[in-house]
Write a protein that holds these residues in place. Structure first.
Motif, mmCIF file in Angstrom:
data_model
loop_
_atom_site.group_PDB
_atom_site.id
_atom_site.type_symbol
_atom_site.label_atom_id
_atom_site.label_comp_id
_atom_site.label_asym_id
_atom_site.label_seq_id
_atom_site.Cartn_x
_atom_site.Cartn_y
_atom_site.Cartn_z
ATOM 1 N N GLU A 1 -2.981 -38.997 24.702
ATOM 2 C CA GLU A 1 -4.417 -39.254 24.685
ATOM 3 C C GLU A 1 -4.720 -40.507 23.873
ATOM 4 O OE1 GLU A 1 -7.150 -36.128 23.752
ATOM 5 O OE2 GLU A 1 -5.729 -34.609 24.423
ATOM 6 N N PRO A 2 -5.718 -41.279 24.331
ATOM 7 C CA PRO A 2 -6.084 -42.474 23.553
ATOM 8 C C PRO A 2 -6.724 -42.070 22.231
ATOM 9 C CG PRO A 2 -7.555 -42.199 25.422
ATOM 10 C CD PRO A 2 -6.490 -41.141 25.530
ATOM 11 N N THR A 3 -6.506 -42.881 21.240
ATOM 12 C CA THR A 3 -7.099 -42.657 19.927
ATOM 13 C C THR A 3 -8.386 -43.447 19.840
ATOM 14 O OG1 THR A 3 -4.917 -42.429 18.940
ATOM 15 C CG2 THR A 3 -6.736 -42.862 17.446
ATOM 16 N N GLN A 4 -9.441 -42.785 19.405
ATOM 17 C CA GLN A 4 -10.719 -43.469 19.226
ATOM 18 C C GLN A 4 -11.034 -43.525 17.742
ATOM 19 O OE1 GLN A 4 -13.851 -41.862 21.600
ATOM 20 N NE2 GLN A 4 -12.694 -42.022 23.486
ATOM 21 N N LEU A 5 -11.362 -44.700 17.299
ATOM 22 C CA LEU A 5 -11.696 -44.901 15.897
ATOM 23 C C LEU A 5 -13.111 -45.433 15.779
ATOM 24 C CD1 LEU A 5 -8.483 -46.783 14.729
ATOM 25 C CD2 LEU A 5 -9.005 -44.371 14.402
ATOM 26 N N LYS A 6 -13.825 -44.950 14.795
ATOM 27 C CA LYS A 6 -15.133 -45.521 14.484
ATOM 28 C C LYS A 6 -15.095 -45.832 12.988
ATOM 29 C CE LYS A 6 -20.030 -45.096 14.648
ATOM 30 N NZ LYS A 6 -21.205 -44.424 15.126
ATOM 31 N N ILE A 7 -15.032 -47.118 12.709
ATOM 32 C CA ILE A 7 -14.910 -47.560 11.326
ATOM 33 C C ILE A 7 -16.128 -48.413 10.997
ATOM 34 C CG2 ILE A 7 -13.510 -48.863 9.691
ATOM 35 C CD1 ILE A 7 -11.121 -48.356 11.576
ATOM 36 N N SER A 8 -16.807 -48.052 9.950
ATOM 37 C CA SER A 8 -17.971 -48.828 9.518
ATOM 38 C C SER A 8 -17.517 -49.909 8.551
ATOM 39 C CB SER A 8 -18.992 -47.916 8.840
ATOM 40 O OG SER A 8 -19.488 -46.978 9.761
ATOM 41 N N LEU A 9 -17.719 -51.152 8.962
ATOM 42 C CA LEU A 9 -17.371 -52.300 8.129
ATOM 43 C C LEU A 9 -18.536 -53.266 8.099
ATOM 44 C CD1 LEU A 9 -13.834 -53.164 9.576
ATOM 45 C CD2 LEU A 9 -14.294 -52.042 7.417
ATOM 46 N N SER A 10 -18.690 -53.922 6.991
ATOM 47 C CA SER A 10 -19.678 -55.002 6.948
ATOM 48 C C SER A 10 -19.042 -56.215 7.640
ATOM 49 C CB SER A 10 -20.020 -55.360 5.498
ATOM 50 O OG SER A 10 -18.909 -55.977 4.871
ATOM 51 N N PHE A 11 -19.862 -57.177 7.978
ATOM 52 C CA PHE A 11 -19.334 -58.396 8.610
ATOM 53 C C PHE A 11 -18.354 -59.087 7.674
ATOM 54 C CE2 PHE A 11 -19.472 -62.865 9.844
ATOM 55 C CZ PHE A 11 -19.150 -62.743 11.186
#
Length: 75
Positions: A2-12
């Motif tokens: 299965e594909p891994t989904q990442l949601k990472i909050s980063l500033s610019f």
């Protein structure tokens, strides 16, 4: 697998710090991935660019060098 989904909050700023760590080849691949999107250019923008190209070809004296343009834009 299965594909891994990442949601990472980063500033610019954080994102650019990460990108700076990439080597030249990786940066090129990232650039290609970002610009690989098939972006639709609005017809109004296409017409505007086409008209400007026609004007430049008709009267090349209207054009200025990049160096001159920079000097004119700087206060």
């Amino acid at each position: 697998m299965e594909p891994t989904q990442l949601k990472i909050s980063l500033s610019f700023k954080q994102l650019t710090a990460i990108v700076r760590q990439l080597n030249s080849s990786e940066k090129m691949k990232l650039n290609e991935a970002i610009w690989d999107d098939k972006m639709d250019i609005p017809i109004e923008h296409q017409r505007l660019v086409t008209e400007r190209i026609k004007k430049a070809k008709k009267d090349p004296t209207r054009m200025v060098s990049w160096e001159k343009a920079i000097k004119q834009l700087k206060p």
